[in-house]
Design an enzyme around this catalytic site. Sequence first.
Site, PDB file in Angstrom:
ATOM      1  N   ASN A  64      21.624 -45.402 -12.326  1.00 48.56           N
ATOM      2  CA  ASN A  64      20.706 -45.620 -13.437  1.00 48.56           C
ATOM      3  C   ASN A  64      19.419 -46.193 -12.846  1.00 48.56           C
ATOM      4  OD1 ASN A  64      19.310 -46.429 -15.689  1.00 48.56           O
ATOM      5  ND2 ASN A  64      20.817 -47.946 -16.376  1.00 48.56           N
TER       6      ASN A  64
ATOM      7  N   GLU B  91      30.081 -52.676 -18.583  1.00 52.20           N
ATOM      8  CA  GLU B  91      29.060 -53.443 -17.874  1.00 52.20           C
ATOM      9  C   GLU B  91      28.962 -54.843 -18.486  1.00 52.20           C
ATOM     10  OE1 GLU B  91      26.048 -50.532 -15.843  1.00 52.20           O
ATOM     11  OE2 GLU B  91      25.306 -51.098 -17.808  1.00 52.20           O
TER      12      GLU B  91
ATOM     13  N   GLU C  15      20.631 -53.075 -22.070  1.00 54.50           N
ATOM     14  CA  GLU C  15      19.185 -53.317 -22.188  1.00 54.50           C
ATOM     15  C   GLU C  15      18.626 -52.653 -23.439  1.00 54.50           C
ATOM     16  OE1 GLU C  15      18.292 -51.974 -18.222  1.00 54.50           O
ATOM     17  OE2 GLU C  15      19.348 -53.733 -17.441  1.00 54.50           O
TER      18      GLU C  15
ATOM     19  N   LYS D 298      16.734 -46.854 -14.223  1.00 56.59           N
ATOM     20  CA  LYS D 298      15.980 -47.692 -15.178  1.00 56.59           C
ATOM     21  C   LYS D 298      14.494 -47.308 -15.119  1.00 56.59           C
ATOM     22  CE  LYS D 298      19.607 -51.106 -14.907  1.00 56.59           C
ATOM     23  NZ  LYS D 298      20.043 -52.476 -14.990  1.00 56.59           N
TER      24      LYS D 298
ATOM     25  N   HIS E  73      23.120 -48.582 -23.365  1.00 48.86           N
ATOM     26  CA  HIS E  73      23.027 -49.569 -22.284  1.00 48.86           C
ATOM     27  C   HIS E  73      22.686 -50.933 -22.883  1.00 48.86           C
ATOM     28  CE1 HIS E  73      21.607 -51.679 -18.733  1.00 48.86           C
ATOM     29  NE2 HIS E  73      22.293 -50.800 -18.033  1.00 48.86           N
TER      30      HIS E  73
ATOM     31  N   GLY F 114      22.149 -56.962 -12.746  1.00 44.68           N
ATOM     32  CA  GLY F 114      20.922 -57.383 -12.087  1.00 44.68           C
ATOM     33  C   GLY F 114      20.915 -58.839 -11.670  1.00 44.68           C
TER      34      GLY F 114
ATOM     35  N   SER G 184      25.904 -55.186 -10.693  1.00 43.18           N
ATOM     36  CA  SER G 184      25.782 -55.656  -9.300  1.00 43.18           C
ATOM     37  C   SER G 184      26.786 -54.997  -8.350  1.00 43.18           C
ATOM     38  CB  SER G 184      25.888 -57.185  -9.232  1.00 43.18           C
ATOM     39  OG  SER G 184      24.859 -57.786 -10.000  1.00 43.18           O
TER      40      SER G 184
HETATM   41  P1  13P Z   1      22.732 -53.578 -11.408  1.00 44.29           P
HETATM   42  O1  13P Z   1      23.578 -52.699 -10.501  1.00 44.29           O
HETATM   43  O2  13P Z   1      21.313 -53.714 -10.923  1.00 44.29           O
HETATM   44  O3  13P Z   1      23.386 -54.876 -11.705  1.00 44.29           O
HETATM   45  O4  13P Z   1      22.597 -52.786 -12.807  1.00 44.29           O
HETATM   46  C1  13P Z   1      23.737 -52.285 -13.403  1.00 44.29           C
HETATM   47  C2  13P Z   1      23.322 -51.453 -14.545  1.00 44.29           C
HETATM   48  O5  13P Z   1      22.789 -51.961 -15.528  1.00 44.29           O
HETATM   49  C3  13P Z   1      23.573 -50.014 -14.485  1.00 44.29           C
HETATM   50  O6  13P Z   1      23.391 -49.421 -15.704  1.00 44.29           O
END
Ligand code: 13P
Length: 255
Positions: free
Chosen positions: A9, A168, A98, A11, A96, A174, A214
């Site tokens: 992803n 997740e 976010e 982002k 997601h 992150g 992560s």
């Molecule tokens: P990270 O791997 O940066 O923690 O992000 C995970 C994520 O949100 C994948 O959709």
Amino acid sequence: MRKKIIAGNWKMHKNNSEAMQFVKLLKVKLVGYKKTEIVVCPVFTALSSVKSVLEDSQNIKLGAQNVHFEEKGAFTGEVSAEMLLSCGCDFVIIGHSERRQYFCETDQTVNKKVKKALSCGLKPIVCIGELLAEREANQTMNVIERQTKALFEGLSEQEATKLVIAYEPVWAIGTGKVATPEQAQEVHAFIRKLISELYSEKIAEIIRIQYGGSMKGSNAKELLSQKDIDGGLIGGACLEADAFKEIIEIAESLG
Ligand code: 13P
């Protein structure tokens, strides 16, 4: 046995030329990996260019990061499932954390998006996961149960088997704070049990559940070795070719 699926992803990273350059590199680095399903999810504006680079790739598929649930119309700034298909997408990430946190997505809009994507032939990667406060208040399983039941609402068995779930935990995204393999496995097993109650054990054995939060080369082996963890949804570590490749190599070695 479920085929492992590793999705990146991206982002809101990489403009068109950066995306094309990056995926050219990935194509070379990932050649020959066949046991794992590999997906890259760039921003909307780079989908077509990335697809043009991937046209002759044997093993890298394209996904988008969001989709709208309506077919077309006066929805400024939104993109339909059919539009994503026309860019060459096979997958789309839906719900997601976010999107839930910053863009007001709810269990209900997630379900509408899942239905729309499936009706067009796009495979949804549906994200669920608890906030830190919810884990600390011992609410993890309640949150996961609510999100899981809502996302499957109204789906036939056949539709259900097409989707991928990404667990997740929001506190692990992150932050560098990865869930322990035991913590992740516990939730994955719980999700599979919920699916077997909603449908059947057979359907629950087919649906793949990725872990996200992560994940990187140094922790992927332990996570991906867990019985109910069928892949990863990768953020930070998918933006650098060698870091992404390291995770895919581990998935390949585990079959
Ligand atoms: P990270 O791997 O940066 O923690 O992000 C995970 C994520 O949100 C994948 O959709």
